[in-house]
Design a protein around this motif. Structure first.
Motif, mmCIF file in Angstrom:
data_model
loop_
_atom_site.group_PDB
_atom_site.id
_atom_site.type_symbol
_atom_site.label_atom_id
_atom_site.label_comp_id
_atom_site.label_asym_id
_atom_site.label_seq_id
_atom_site.Cartn_x
_atom_site.Cartn_y
_atom_site.Cartn_z
ATOM 1 N N ILE A 1 7.966 -2.118 -2.520
ATOM 2 C CA ILE A 1 8.388 -0.713 -2.603
ATOM 3 C C ILE A 1 7.204 0.278 -2.394
ATOM 4 N N PHE A 2 6.191 -0.282 -3.204
ATOM 5 C CA PHE A 2 4.907 1.097 -3.100
ATOM 6 C C PHE A 2 4.501 0.942 -1.613
ATOM 7 N N GLY A 3 4.509 -0.045 -1.009
ATOM 8 C CA GLY A 3 4.051 -0.335 0.397
ATOM 9 C C GLY A 3 5.185 0.560 1.257
ATOM 10 N N ALA A 4 6.350 0.350 0.957
ATOM 11 C CA ALA A 4 7.220 1.259 2.021
ATOM 12 C C ALA A 4 7.412 2.478 1.701
ATOM 13 N N VAL A 5 7.165 2.986 0.581
ATOM 14 C CA VAL A 5 7.270 4.462 0.179
ATOM 15 C C VAL A 5 5.815 4.977 0.720
ATOM 16 N N THR A 6 4.793 4.336 0.620
ATOM 17 C CA THR A 6 3.740 5.067 1.016
ATOM 18 C C THR A 6 3.670 5.012 2.610
ATOM 19 N N ALA A 7 4.188 4.085 3.278
ATOM 20 C CA ALA A 7 4.395 4.214 4.781
ATOM 21 C C ALA A 7 5.454 5.241 5.006
ATOM 22 N N TRP A 8 6.586 5.426 4.513
ATOM 23 C CA TRP A 8 7.500 6.453 4.708
ATOM 24 C C TRP A 8 6.863 7.796 4.329
ATOM 25 N N ALA A 9 6.201 8.076 3.345
ATOM 26 C CA ALA A 9 5.595 9.479 3.042
ATOM 27 C C ALA A 9 4.603 10.036 3.954
ATOM 28 N N THR A 10 3.726 8.974 4.294
ATOM 29 C CA THR A 10 2.888 9.290 5.261
ATOM 30 C C THR A 10 2.782 8.967 6.693
ATOM 31 N N GLY A 11 4.185 8.591 6.887
ATOM 32 C CA GLY A 11 4.402 8.313 8.382
ATOM 33 C C GLY A 11 3.740 6.890 9.318
ATOM 34 N N ALA A 12 3.204 6.455 8.209
ATOM 35 C CA ALA A 12 2.359 5.033 8.748
ATOM 36 C C ALA A 12 3.183 4.134 9.110
ATOM 37 N N ASP A 13 2.839 3.173 10.068
ATOM 38 C CA ASP A 13 3.471 1.971 10.341
ATOM 39 C C ASP A 13 3.546 1.006 8.932
ATOM 40 N N PHE A 14 4.604 0.072 8.838
ATOM 41 C CA PHE A 14 4.650 -0.662 7.625
ATOM 42 C C PHE A 14 4.792 -2.081 8.039
ATOM 43 N N GLN A 15 3.921 -2.959 7.594
ATOM 44 C CA GLN A 15 4.050 -4.395 8.019
ATOM 45 C C GLN A 15 4.163 -5.148 6.614
ATOM 46 N N ALA A 16 4.982 -6.119 6.678
ATOM 47 C CA ALA A 16 5.420 -7.093 5.511
ATOM 48 C C ALA A 16 4.840 -8.529 5.988
ATOM 49 N N VAL A 17 3.733 -8.839 5.241
ATOM 50 C CA VAL A 17 3.225 -10.111 5.745
ATOM 51 C C VAL A 17 3.647 -11.366 4.633
ATOM 52 N N PRO A 18 4.064 -12.547 5.095
ATOM 53 C CA PRO A 18 4.301 -13.514 4.289
ATOM 54 C C PRO A 18 2.998 -13.743 3.420
ATOM 55 N N SER A 19 2.920 -13.802 2.239
ATOM 56 C CA SER A 19 1.761 -13.973 1.386
ATOM 57 C C SER A 19 1.102 -15.355 1.338
ATOM 58 N N LEU A 20 1.664 -16.257 1.495
ATOM 59 C CA LEU A 20 1.003 -17.568 1.764
ATOM 60 C C LEU A 20 0.462 -17.912 3.139
ATOM 61 N N LEU A 21 1.139 -17.211 4.217
ATOM 62 C CA LEU A 21 0.664 -17.326 5.457
ATOM 63 C C LEU A 21 -0.588 -16.340 5.677
ATOM 64 N N ALA A 22 -0.749 -15.252 4.745
ATOM 65 C CA ALA A 22 -2.006 -14.579 4.622
ATOM 66 C C ALA A 22 -3.226 -15.356 4.001
ATOM 67 N N LEU A 23 -2.872 -15.964 2.856
ATOM 68 C CA LEU A 23 -3.790 -16.890 2.344
ATOM 69 C C LEU A 23 -4.065 -17.968 3.123
ATOM 70 N N GLY A 24 -3.450 -18.659 3.832
ATOM 71 C CA GLY A 24 -3.779 -20.013 4.713
ATOM 72 C C GLY A 24 -4.496 -19.252 5.883
ATOM 73 N N ALA A 25 -3.984 -18.311 6.572
ATOM 74 C CA ALA A 25 -4.629 -18.145 7.518
ATOM 75 C C ALA A 25 -6.033 -17.500 7.407
ATOM 76 N N SER A 26 -6.365 -16.723 6.434
ATOM 77 C CA SER A 26 -7.619 -16.352 5.940
ATOM 78 C C SER A 26 -8.469 -17.173 5.640
ATOM 79 N N ILE A 27 -7.946 -18.250 4.949
ATOM 80 C CA ILE A 27 -8.928 -19.718 4.597
ATOM 81 C C ILE A 27 -9.273 -20.084 5.813
ATOM 82 N N MET A 28 -8.457 -20.285 6.853
ATOM 83 C CA MET A 28 -8.806 -21.178 7.880
ATOM 84 C C MET A 28 -9.735 -20.161 8.671
ATOM 85 N N GLU A 29 -9.823 -18.806 8.719
ATOM 86 C CA GLU A 29 -10.877 -17.977 9.488
ATOM 87 C C GLU A 29 -12.151 -17.871 8.716
#
Length: 188
Positions: free
Chosen positions: A32-60
């Protein structure tokens, strides 16, 4: 927060958040914080699966070929996602729930299927610390790595992979909340 960073709201072009799995309240508040911030600023909003983020980051960062990303699912369970690199491409896997009592077997089976080498990251390390299966490396997540992992993942997969509309939050949960289960059990 923006003042402390020395930027204006007009300079924000993307808001990316981890969408879980995780604690019901924590995931919901972050989304909700991310969605409201994106809506208020007109920014793009991205919702990333948290475990994918952890795994892909560790791989890199580490060069690992297979990462079992984990989070505490409570109720004697572990959230898991197996992220693999095959011929340079990252296979994102999918989020799942594994009983904590079966987690070691899950990791052993995953290691065998992946040629015997697996890195376990996150909460699952605590479940294996006294009995690490062969070919398994434990790598604990640093608390500040979460935001960087989300950003790294959007860069790896492309921003459009995780594009979401702030006014329509994506599905977040792998199972029913404890309160939902209790309510169902009380109904005749």
């Amino acid at each position: 927060l923006l003042d402390a960073a020395g930027i204006s709201s007009g300079e924000i072009n993307t808001v990316a958040v981890g969408k879980g799995p995780g604690s019901y309240t924590g995931v919901r508040v972050g989304m909700i914080f991310g969605a409201v911030t994106a809506w208020a600023t007109g920014a793009d909003f991205q919702a990333v699966p948290s475990l994918l983020a952890l795994g892909a980051s560790i791989m890199e960062i580490s060069g690992a070929q297979t990462v079992v990303s984990t989070a505490n699912a409570y109720r004697g369970e572990v959230y898991v996602r197996v992220v693999r690199r095959n011929d340079g491409e990252i296979n994102a896997g999918r989020d799942d729930v594994v009983p904590a009592a079966s987690f070691r077997d899950f990791v052993q089976t995953t290691a065998a299927a992946c040629g015997g080498e697996v890195t376990v990251a996150g909460f699952g390390c605590d479940l294996l610390v006294t009995d690490v299966p062969g070919g398994v490396r434990l790598l604990r997540e640093e608390p500040e790595a979460g935001a960087l992992a989300v950003l790294r993942t959007t860069a790896l997969f492309g921003a459009q992979e995780f594009a979401a509309r702030p006014e329509a939050l994506p599905e977040l949960y792998l199972r029913k909340a404890a309160a939902e289960i209790q309510m169902e059990q009380k109904q005749p």
